[in-house]
Enzyme design. Structure first.
Site, mmCIF file in Angstrom:
data_model
loop_
_atom_site.group_PDB
_atom_site.id
_atom_site.type_symbol
_atom_site.label_atom_id
_atom_site.label_comp_id
_atom_site.label_asym_id
_atom_site.label_seq_id
_atom_site.Cartn_x
_atom_site.Cartn_y
_atom_site.Cartn_z
ATOM 1 N N CYS A 90 31.114 50.741 31.933
ATOM 2 C CA CYS A 90 30.305 50.011 30.950
ATOM 3 C C CYS A 90 28.834 50.125 31.368
ATOM 4 O O CYS A 90 28.497 49.959 32.531
ATOM 5 C CB CYS A 90 30.707 48.534 30.903
ATOM 6 S SG CYS A 90 32.411 48.287 30.378
ATOM 7 N N CYS A 133 35.166 50.099 39.809
ATOM 8 C CA CYS A 133 35.723 50.040 38.452
ATOM 9 C C CYS A 133 35.630 51.422 37.823
ATOM 10 O O CYS A 133 34.706 52.180 38.118
ATOM 11 C CB CYS A 133 34.934 49.032 37.617
ATOM 12 S SG CYS A 133 35.695 48.649 36.022
ATOM 13 N N ASN A 151 31.498 42.501 22.997
ATOM 14 C CA ASN A 151 30.113 42.963 23.221
ATOM 15 C C ASN A 151 29.456 43.696 22.059
ATOM 16 O O ASN A 151 28.252 43.959 22.094
ATOM 17 C CB ASN A 151 29.997 43.828 24.486
ATOM 18 C CG ASN A 151 30.410 43.067 25.735
ATOM 19 O OD1 ASN A 151 30.326 41.855 25.764
ATOM 20 N ND2 ASN A 151 30.880 43.764 26.745
ATOM 21 N N CYS A 174 27.547 37.586 36.059
ATOM 22 C CA CYS A 174 28.369 38.596 35.387
ATOM 23 C C CYS A 174 27.727 39.967 35.510
ATOM 24 O O CYS A 174 26.548 40.139 35.209
ATOM 25 C CB CYS A 174 28.474 38.292 33.897
ATOM 26 S SG CYS A 174 29.314 36.787 33.525
ATOM 27 N N CYS A 220 26.919 47.144 33.276
ATOM 28 C CA CYS A 220 27.551 46.497 34.428
ATOM 29 C C CYS A 220 27.272 47.260 35.726
ATOM 30 O O CYS A 220 27.450 48.474 35.789
ATOM 31 C CB CYS A 220 29.051 46.389 34.182
ATOM 32 S SG CYS A 220 29.928 45.619 35.540
ATOM 33 N N GLU A 263 33.691 41.221 46.249
ATOM 34 C CA GLU A 263 32.971 39.954 46.121
ATOM 35 C C GLU A 263 33.773 38.952 45.294
ATOM 36 O O GLU A 263 34.461 39.315 44.346
ATOM 37 C CB GLU A 263 31.601 40.211 45.483
ATOM 38 C CG GLU A 263 30.721 41.017 46.422
ATOM 39 C CD GLU A 263 29.294 41.245 45.932
ATOM 40 O OE1 GLU A 263 28.395 41.189 46.770
ATOM 41 O OE2 GLU A 263 29.094 41.486 44.729
ATOM 42 N N CYS A 274 35.746 33.089 40.629
ATOM 43 C CA CYS A 274 35.749 34.391 39.955
ATOM 44 C C CYS A 274 36.251 35.424 40.957
ATOM 45 O O CYS A 274 35.632 35.640 41.990
ATOM 46 C CB CYS A 274 34.321 34.692 39.501
ATOM 47 S SG CYS A 274 34.133 36.305 38.734
HETATM 48 N N1 SAH Z 1 36.606 44.298 33.456
HETATM 49 C C1 SAH Z 1 36.713 42.979 32.948
HETATM 50 C C2 SAH Z 1 36.221 41.893 33.896
HETATM 51 C C3 SAH Z 1 34.900 42.125 34.601
HETATM 52 S S1 SAH Z 1 33.423 41.962 33.677
HETATM 53 C C4 SAH Z 1 36.043 42.864 31.608
HETATM 54 O O1 SAH Z 1 35.468 43.849 31.150
HETATM 55 O O2 SAH Z 1 36.144 41.843 30.975
HETATM 56 C C5 SAH Z 1 33.281 40.265 33.305
HETATM 57 C C6 SAH Z 1 32.297 39.974 32.177
HETATM 58 O O3 SAH Z 1 30.956 40.236 32.579
HETATM 59 C C7 SAH Z 1 32.551 40.835 30.947
HETATM 60 O O4 SAH Z 1 32.627 40.024 29.816
HETATM 61 C C8 SAH Z 1 31.314 41.708 30.863
HETATM 62 O O5 SAH Z 1 31.035 42.037 29.526
HETATM 63 C C9 SAH Z 1 30.261 40.835 31.515
HETATM 64 N N2 SAH Z 1 29.128 41.587 32.050
HETATM 65 C C10 SAH Z 1 29.147 42.751 32.705
HETATM 66 N N3 SAH Z 1 27.908 43.139 33.049
HETATM 67 C C11 SAH Z 1 27.070 42.178 32.618
HETATM 68 C C12 SAH Z 1 25.667 41.984 32.706
HETATM 69 N N4 SAH Z 1 24.866 42.867 33.311
HETATM 70 N N5 SAH Z 1 25.151 40.857 32.164
HETATM 71 C C13 SAH Z 1 25.939 39.947 31.582
HETATM 72 N N6 SAH Z 1 27.273 40.072 31.492
HETATM 73 C C14 SAH Z 1 27.841 41.178 31.991
#
Ligand code: SAH
Length: 343
Positions: free
Chosen positions: A116, A112, A216, A333, A119, A92, A105
């Site tokens: 996390c 991945c 975070n 995000c 995510c 995406e 983006c």
């Molecule tokens: N792997 C990279 C890029 C992808 S995530 C990274 O970790 O930075 C991009 C951003 O989205 C990151 O800052 C992550 O903390 C945020 N993110 C992931 N899941 C989220 C969610 N459910 N709500 C809000 N932000 C989120």
């Protein structure tokens, strides 16, 4: 023989190829222009290449073209594209329009590995790295969709951890910023990472793109709960590396901070954050957690988020509250899922 995608070649590989084939080097710039400015779909469209030359390329190479599987438009103007790759997997990409800017983006991996907890991409597991061409095709495809509008900024914040695909990422950045290709200023390209320390240092040694670090949480106990990467690269190590990154004079690291109710959103968390980042030239992006029933975590109330932000601002930090964009189409995000083909 399966043909190689010519867009998978880095600029230096393209230069070597031309020289091996005895083709004059000025053809490299012409090729880049056709591929990334002309966005051609075949060698035959490269009209300033003689037929024999086009045949030479065609013999060993093809041009990838992602197939659109779905396009969704959010009520706030964000557009999410689900693009199918040549092996059937889907990724995406999202266009985020904002005050005259169009930020794209892009994804760097199918799935991945970082796991996390907040995510959704993590939930689907990992399939593979994207090739250079697959990274660039997202830009080509959306650029054509947006025309006559223009992509103004690129953020590597889609699916995947870009620094675990560093070689392809660097080759793609070179092409994105080459005047003969896309011509984006590196300052308008941001790479976001969960904090793979040695790769982050390498990235900054090799390019001047903007960096965003998904912090975070300001302490190991909290961060470990939501980001397994913290076991390998704990907070202190990450921040120490960020302080010493070889950044251009005015560049600042952006720290992303996904706010999750009851987990990292108290004033005592804000206090820890200010202590941790003391003396650093940085910017903090607060991202309210985007909820999903599968994730079992909650977004803090607006009041809690505002108080957290105010605490940081009062301590003289640049703390920006990122409004969630594209939530209604799961383009925000941490909501990108793509589609995985099971082997
Ligand atoms: N792997 C990279 C890029 C992808 S995530 C990274 O970790 O930075 C991009 C951003 O989205 C990151 O800052 C992550 O903390 C945020 N993110 C992931 N899941 C989220 C969610 N459910 N709500 C809000 N932000 C989120």
């Amino acid at each position: 023989m399966t043909k190689k995608n010519i867009k998978d070649l880095s600029i230096s590989e393209l230069e070597s190829l031309m020289s091996e084939l005895g083709i004059p080097s000025y053809r490299v710039a012409q090729m880049l222009k056709w591929l990334y400015q002309g966005c051609v779909r075949s060698f035959d469209e490269m009209t300033n290449f003689k037929k024999e030359l086009r045949d030479t390329f065609r013999a060993g190479y093809c041009l990838s073209a992602p197939v659109l599987v779905a396009k969704e438009t959010s009520e706030d103007g964000c557009v999410k594209y689900l693009l199918k790759l040549s092996d059937g997997n889907c990724i995406e990409s999202v266009i985020i329009p904002d005050k005259g800017r169009n930020t794209l983006c892009v994804s760097s991996q199918v799935g991945c590995t970082m796991a996390c907890r907040f995510c959704l991409t993590a939930k689907q597991g990992f399939v593979r790295n994207l090739t250079v061409g697959e990274i660039l095709d997202q830009v080509i495809y959306t650029k054509e969709q947006l025309a006559p509008g223009r992509i103004t900024n690129i953020v590597f914040m889609g699916m995947g951890e870009p620094l675990l695909n560093l070689d392809n990422l660097l080759s793609a950045i070179k092409i994105l910023s080459a005047d003969d290709a896309f011509g984006f200023s590196v300052r308008r390209i941001t790479v976001s990472t969960c904090g793979i320390v040695p790769k982050l240092i390498e990235l900054c040694e090799k390019t001047d793109v903007a960096v965003a670090v998904s912090l975070n949480a300001a302490d190991d106990d909290t961060r470990r709960k939501i980001m397994p990467v913290n076991n390998k690269y704990p907070v202190a190590k990450l921040i120490e590396a960020c302080k010493r990154l070889p950044l251009k004079k005015r560049a600042r690291v952006t720290f992303e901070y996904v706010m999750i109710a009851g987990l990292n959103d108290s004033i005592s968390d804000a206090k820890k954050l200010t202590k941790l980042l003391a003396g650093m030239r940085c910017k903090i992006n607060l991202i309210p957690f985007n909820e999903h029933p599968d994730l079992g975590l909650k977004t803090p109330s607006n009041k809690v988020i505002r108080e957290f932000q105010q605490y940081l601002v009062d301590k003289n930090y640049t703390a920006i509250l990122r409004s969630s964009r594209g939530v209604d189409i799961s383009a925000a995000c941490g909501q990108l899922k793509g589609r995985i083909v099971k082997p």
